[in-house]
Motif scaffolding. Sequence first.
Motif, PDB file in Angstrom:
ATOM      1  N   ASP A 191       3.090  11.858  -7.414  1.00  0.00           N
ATOM      2  CA  ASP A 191       1.969  11.270  -8.260  1.00  0.00           C
ATOM      3  C   ASP A 191       0.743  10.752  -7.131  1.00  0.00           C
ATOM      4  OD1 ASP A 191       3.047  11.336 -10.547  1.00  0.00           O
ATOM      5  OD2 ASP A 191       4.087   9.524 -10.464  1.00  0.00           O
ATOM      6  N   VAL A 230       0.871   8.688  -4.438  1.00  0.00           N
ATOM      7  CA  VAL A 230       0.874   7.562  -3.839  1.00  0.00           C
ATOM      8  C   VAL A 230       1.332   7.736  -2.341  1.00  0.00           C
ATOM      9  CG1 VAL A 230       2.451   5.378  -3.852  1.00  0.00           C
ATOM     10  CG2 VAL A 230       1.996   6.624  -6.036  1.00  0.00           C
ATOM     11  N   LEU A 255       7.087   9.483  -5.897  1.00  0.00           N
ATOM     12  CA  LEU A 255       5.822   8.965  -5.640  1.00  0.00           C
ATOM     13  C   LEU A 255       4.810   9.757  -5.052  1.00  0.00           C
ATOM     14  CD1 LEU A 255       7.264   5.433  -4.212  1.00  0.00           C
ATOM     15  CD2 LEU A 255       6.099   5.762  -6.387  1.00  0.00           C
ATOM     16  N   ASP A 278      -4.797   0.126  -5.030  1.00  0.00           N
ATOM     17  CA  ASP A 278      -4.365   1.385  -5.061  1.00  0.00           C
ATOM     18  C   ASP A 278      -4.284   2.245  -3.619  1.00  0.00           C
ATOM     19  OD1 ASP A 278      -6.674   2.183  -4.757  1.00  0.00           O
ATOM     20  OD2 ASP A 278      -6.971   3.356  -6.618  1.00  0.00           O
ATOM     21  N   ALA A 283       6.735  -0.123  -7.207  1.00  0.00           N
ATOM     22  CA  ALA A 283       5.765   0.650  -6.574  1.00  0.00           C
ATOM     23  C   ALA A 283       4.579   0.615  -7.524  1.00  0.00           C
ATOM     24  CB  ALA A 283       5.921   2.102  -6.334  1.00  0.00           C
ATOM     25  N   ARG A 284       4.685   0.719  -8.710  1.00  0.00           N
ATOM     26  CA  ARG A 284       3.620   0.556  -9.648  1.00  0.00           C
ATOM     27  C   ARG A 284       3.085  -0.849  -9.675  1.00  0.00           C
ATOM     28  NH1 ARG A 284       3.810  -1.902 -14.154  1.00  0.00           N
ATOM     29  NH2 ARG A 284       6.042  -1.972 -14.389  1.00  0.00           N
ATOM     30  N   LEU A 334       0.834  -1.169  -6.635  1.00  0.00           N
ATOM     31  CA  LEU A 334      -0.586  -0.282  -6.519  1.00  0.00           C
ATOM     32  C   LEU A 334      -1.354  -1.292  -7.821  1.00  0.00           C
ATOM     33  CD1 LEU A 334       1.060   2.945  -6.655  1.00  0.00           C
ATOM     34  CD2 LEU A 334      -0.335   1.673  -4.893  1.00  0.00           C
TER      35      LEU A 334
END
Length: 224
Positions: free
Chosen positions: A104, A106, A101, A82, A73-74, A77
């Motif tokens: 955070d 997301v 997620l 993002d 996921a990081r 993004l």
Amino acid sequence: MDILFDTASLKAIERLTPIYPFTGVTTNPTILRREGKVEFYAHFRRIREIIGPDRTLHVQVVATDYQGILDDARRLLTNIDDQVYVKVPTTADGVRAMRALKADGVRVTATAIYSKTQGFMAIASGVDYLAPYYNRMQSLDIDTRDTIAALAAFIDRFDASTKIMAASFKNIAQVSHALEAGAHAVTMPPSLLEVALGAPDIVAAVDQFSADWKKVYGTDRLPD
């Protein structure tokens, strides 16, 4: 109602963007495979350029374990943008990752949903979209319409912000049935929509209108 294209084809997205009122693009590794071994992040940055910032872009992780999903996921993004909706399969590790997620901030799309239980867990985890696999569920003799209706009722009952984005369609009737059952969005291959709007009876009716007008007025346009 949201209509999304389930494709990673740059040519298809470029051609169809000016035509249809679609609201985003969804992909997964199987769909991406059809494009060959593309430069992964560059390919999705190009899709973003085509569809613009106001449409949603859903890209799936590859890892299946909790930490791997977070790492994937990081990467999405960081290397795309993002605003990406991170698609996460709805497994035990997936649900755990969804919760982390969302904590955070997301954007998350819960995918590979075959059951009400998966859907309930995704909704309770606060995901933005959940994707029940319509045709695949039917192939397993699962009552797809009942499943979608139950998930929609759950969302309404608890005033959840999650949207149901039905996926995995083989014909346009399934798309209609999903929306009738309570799906807020559908994602489909562009070819499915083009076949539906280009059905022989539709084409024949339009051709007849044109022919009748031309017989009387000798032109294919209205007069000035």
